[in-house]
Scaffold this active site. Sequence first.
Site, PDB file in Angstrom:
ATOM      1  CG  ASP A  55     -28.996  -3.339  -5.583  1.00 44.51           C
ATOM      2  OD1 ASP A  55     -28.252  -4.399  -4.636  1.00 44.51           O
ATOM      3  OD2 ASP A  55     -29.742  -3.806  -5.856  1.00 44.51           O
ATOM      4  CG  ASP A  71     -31.122  -2.595   2.102  1.00 45.39           C
ATOM      5  OD1 ASP A  71     -30.580  -3.502   1.869  1.00 45.39           O
ATOM      6  OD2 ASP A  71     -32.246  -2.448   2.161  1.00 45.39           O
ATOM      7  CD  GLU A  74     -31.126  -7.957  -1.154  1.00 47.54           C
ATOM      8  OE1 GLU A  74     -30.898  -9.135  -0.815  1.00 47.54           O
ATOM      9  OE2 GLU A  74     -31.554  -6.899  -1.528  1.00 47.54           O
TER      10      GLU A  74
END
Length: 460
Positions: A84, A121, A154
Amino acid sequence: MMQLNAQQQQQLDELIALLRIPSISADSNYKESVAEAAQWVADALTKAGCDHCEIIPTAGHPIVYAEKIIAPNLPTVLVYGHYDVQPPDPLDLWDSPPFEPVIKTTPIHPDGAIFARGACDDKGQFFMHVKALEQMIASNSLPCNVKVMIEGEEEVGSDHLEDFVRANTEKLKADVILISDTGIGSMEAPAITTGLRGLSYMEVTVTGPNRDLHSGLYGGTVANPINVLCKMIAELQDDNGKITIPGFYDEVVTYTLEERKAIEQAPIDDEAFKNALDIAALEGEKGFSTLERKSIRPTLDVNGIWGGYTGEGAKTVIASKAHAKISMRLVPNQQWEAMSQLFKQHFEAIAPKGVRVEVTTHHGGKPYVTPIDNHAYQAAHKAYEESFGKAPVALRDGGSIPIVPMFEEVLGCKTILMGFGLNSDAIHSPNEHYGLANYFKGIETIPLFYKHYCALDKKV
Ligand code: BES
Ligand code: MN
Ligand code: MN
């Protein structure tokens, strides 16, 4: 720009395909895209040669789980990551659309970097593990068992992963956890992350009069909730940059001069730090270096503040309510539940009589410090040394991955943080990117970790 061989081109093309899926976990409008990303990751793990691959639905977003079991007597590595991503807004600050990846060179990335939300990320980073695993399986060089767990929540607090881990301790049993979701410091002087800060995330609402008021008819007679909120926030830190909440520092571990010297092995260059951000001065807790301020010291920041009239032009009004989202980064041995409680008590206590305040906790997480006197850390150290030609230093970072201390508590497993991102990669910001050199260096370094971890001299 980097010259890519056919295999690297393929590895890059696959990452680009993953980056095209807008798997924004925070926004329920993107629920289907998040599910699509989960399916994509599961397919990639199957293609990599995993024996067993499943998508586990949760009350939130799904978890992807796969295994490659070589032999039961061999050690097992559990790889964790997240597919995610953060919401991409503000969209107008992106130079290219966040889910249409482009490759460009920058002064820091002369070999090229891929620009897209999630590039660093964490899609670009966890996918290095998928590709490294694929290579090791194909060349019959995977020396131990691997379990892979990639989650989709997350960035919103890993709410459902915790239940899954607690209910599946046998399935997830491993000797060590391996994560690439942090930074490397720099490619010239690589660092392995050995610490993460904890987090308490709060929301406050200040309510004054029962309706919005004309600021001429009422101004000067009532407490203005926005004025009050700003004053209360300002009071949370003193002139030395210390947080004023009573008891806030009671559990903070203090370090000896020797330990602080060790932390400064890879100091932050304050000039470069300022220049990269176009600011004239750095601010923070007096008596600590920039690196210490963002690693071993707790901090408090407003993440958002709103209320009143924010539209075009001017409207004369005293708003009935003002709001803010406030986060505290925590360090050992602060407990986030206790810090949230202290914040709430203090914030309620400093409110003037003319307003009511409401304080709620969003989520939190514990800090984490990886021990370096163990075989797994040494294996990571050797892997970086071999691929970069330079011994890495240990560096504590300022971000949080709350699931890491939970893994230790529930699975009894230490985590090794093999990150390859740079601070300048703009994670969570517009124009997030990830260096191609970082991506390929990661794919090269990961198999070296396995090699050293499974070497026969399994001693500390
Ligand atoms: N990968 C980051 C955390 C990170 C980045 C740690 C760089 C160290 C260096 C992670 O995805 C993240 O953003 N975590 C959040 C916390 C989470 C509960 C939303 C954070 O740190 O704000
Ligand atoms: Mn991350
Ligand atoms: Mn993140």
